[in-house]
Scaffold this motif. Structure first.
Motif, PDB file in Angstrom:
ATOM      1  N   ASN A 149       0.778  -1.158  -0.006  1.00 56.45           N
ATOM      2  CA  ASN A 149      -0.058   0.040  -0.025  1.00 56.45           C
ATOM      3  C   ASN A 149       1.016   1.274   0.087  1.00 56.45           C
ATOM      4  O   ASN A 149       0.265   2.314  -0.138  1.00 56.45           O
ATOM      5  N   LEU A 150       2.049   1.228   0.410  1.00 62.02           N
ATOM      6  CA  LEU A 150       3.056   2.390   0.538  1.00 62.02           C
ATOM      7  C   LEU A 150       4.035   2.606  -0.223  1.00 62.02           C
ATOM      8  O   LEU A 150       4.567   3.959  -0.355  1.00 62.02           O
ATOM      9  N   ALA A 158       1.085   7.834   0.505  1.00 59.87           N
ATOM     10  CA  ALA A 158       0.791   6.663   0.626  1.00 59.87           C
ATOM     11  C   ALA A 158       0.253   5.964  -0.939  1.00 59.87           C
ATOM     12  O   ALA A 158      -0.558   6.564  -1.552  1.00 59.87           O
ATOM     13  N   ILE A 209      -2.389   6.231  11.291  1.00 62.98           N
ATOM     14  CA  ILE A 209      -3.156   5.195  10.264  1.00 62.98           C
ATOM     15  C   ILE A 209      -3.765   4.080  10.778  1.00 62.98           C
ATOM     16  O   ILE A 209      -4.887   3.908  10.821  1.00 62.98           O
ATOM     17  N   LEU A 249      -7.593   3.586  10.884  1.00 66.34           N
ATOM     18  CA  LEU A 249      -8.128   2.325   9.894  1.00 66.34           C
ATOM     19  C   LEU A 249      -8.560   1.154  10.651  1.00 66.34           C
ATOM     20  O   LEU A 249      -9.135   0.062  10.037  1.00 66.34           O
ATOM     21  N   HIS A 297       0.594  -8.716   9.341  1.00 65.55           N
ATOM     22  CA  HIS A 297      -0.640  -9.621   8.338  1.00 65.55           C
ATOM     23  C   HIS A 297       0.233 -10.672   7.533  1.00 65.55           C
ATOM     24  O   HIS A 297       1.566 -10.535   7.727  1.00 65.55           O
TER      25      HIS A 297
END
Ligand code: SR1
Ligand code: MG
Length: 401
Positions: free
Chosen positions: A37-38, A62, A171, A175, A230
């Motif tokens: 994502n980054l 991002a 974040i 989130l 994750h």
């Protein structure tokens, strides 16, 4: 060199001028392979020798959203320092950092692409019998040695200072702990589950428990946590794992990392509804995932408690009954954080392929409903959890409903 985002060719030029990696005349290929994502991630390889490295560069925004979401480059420093610390405690489980450049927000590190991203391996239905032992050791060692139990009190406080990571923590605060539980513009969910999502937005007892968990995340500076553990942050092979991407590292609750691992195994468990059409195979794979959840906790706790007995410098740690009450809190924290991490992946920004790759909207909605039910039950019932089978019993009960 002032910051600029490198091209594939500039990444080659960059590694060539570093000592001890490649000869000046080496012929190198470079591919930008970042799918997170980054950041930018370059895979650089010398065909003649087969030698390769990875260059990871933070962008000043991002990547998943674009330049409208500016993001600190300091996350590259946090990541390279966290990798070095984790590598010190579990050298076989974390890529080696060869070089860090603060100006360019860039880390050159060991290439672990002979492994696969674990999320992809689970989606393909692979089994990894050594995973629980390996991730249990990663968790126990990195978390114990950076906590007040295993670190000198001065060192621990210095580490807390080095890992103040406000923008990336924010974040997570938004989130994982805030946006999914209200009608926030960042949310992104399957319209077919709107009724279930609205029920969560209106569930006051659930929101109270999530507020308590968020407060733990905000205030419990317990150990240097990976912060985003994750299954996309784990490279895996049949024999080995490599934990990558600790740019969200900060001093936080130990249960947050354990909960992240459990959550992502359970997201795949829910996704099996659409990923595996054969119900017999689906059930068997789900049993494997639940056994892995139990083993992850059991391995973590057995290694953590062993370190506690043998290595804890903090004198209060040896007070009768303390380790038992500490471990009981950890498993409850882990269950609660796992629940939040499941809910955010269904409702909020940045979903997971275990669910998103289910092509049929209706089938995906059924899998997502199961994930939502599991996440909520873990949060609401966490205070009754004593042992790992209490977590898997919750999952089984919810699935049978
Ligand atoms: C804008 S970043 C979205 C998510 O990607 C990372 O992997 C973290 O989980 C973060 O919440
Ligand atoms: Mg990441």
């Amino acid at each position: 060199m002032a910051y600029r985002a490198l091209s594939e060719q500039e990444a080659v030029q960059y590694v060539k001028q570093l000592p001890d990696l490649f000869a000046a005349e080496a012929e190198l290929t470079s591919r930008e392979i970042g799918d997170g994502n980054l950041n930018l991630v370059f895979h650089i390889r010398e065909e003649a020798t087969g030698k390769s490295v990875v260059v990871k560069q933070a962008l000043p925004y991002a990547r998943v959203v674009g330049e409208s979401w500016p993001l600190t480059l300091d996350r590259a420093r946090i990541e390279s320092e966290a990798l070095r610390i984790q590598h010190k405690y579990v050298p076989d489980l974390v890529p080696e950092v060869y070089h860090f450049d603060e100006e360019l927000a860039l880390t050159v590190m060991e290439d672990v692409s002979d492994h696969v991203i674990m999320r992809k391996g689970l989606i393909a239905g692979n089994r990894y019998p050594l995973f629980a032992k390996q991730i249990g050791r990663f968790l126990a060692h990195t978390l114990f040695y950076t906590s007040d139990l295993g670190a000198h009190p001065y060192d621990k406080k210095a580490l807390v200072g080095r890992f103040i990571n406000p923008e990336l923590c924010k974040i997570t605060e938004d989130l994982v702990f805030t946006d999914p539980y209200e009608d926030a513009p960042t949310n992104s969910f399957n319209p077919l589950i709107r009724r279930e999502v609205e029920a969560i937005w209106n569930n006051k007892p659930l929101k109270l428990e999530i507020a308590k968990l968020k407060y733990e995340f905000l205030t419990r500076a317990e150990a240097l946590v990976h912060g985003d553990l994750h299954t996309g942050s784990i490279f895996i092979s049949p024999t080995s794992i490599k934990v990558i991407d600790p740019e969200f590292a900060y001093y936080g609750p130990i249960g947050f990392d354990i909960g992240a691992v459990i959550a992502n195994l359970l997201l795949n468990y829910a996704g099996q509804h659409g990923l595996q059409p054969d119900t017999g195979k689906r059930e068997a794979y789900r049993e494997y995932l639940l056994a892995t959840v139990e083993d992850v906790w059991n391995e973590f706790v057995s290694q953590f408690v062993q370190l506690w007995h043998k290595q804890a410098k903090e004198r209060s740690a040896h007070t009768e009954g303390f380790w038992q009450s500490y471990v009981q809190r950890l498993i409850r924290d882990a269950a609660g954080f796992a629940g939040c991490k499941i809910l955010r992946r269904v409702i909020g920004l940045a979903g997971v392929a275990d669910l998103n790759s289910i092509a049929d909207d209706q089938t995906r909605a059924e899998a997502e409903r199961l994930a939502l039910a599991i996440g909520q039950a873990l949060i609401l019932e966490r205070n009754g959890v004593e042992v790992s089978t209490d977590i898997t019993d919750i999952v089984r009960t919810v699935t049978a409903r």
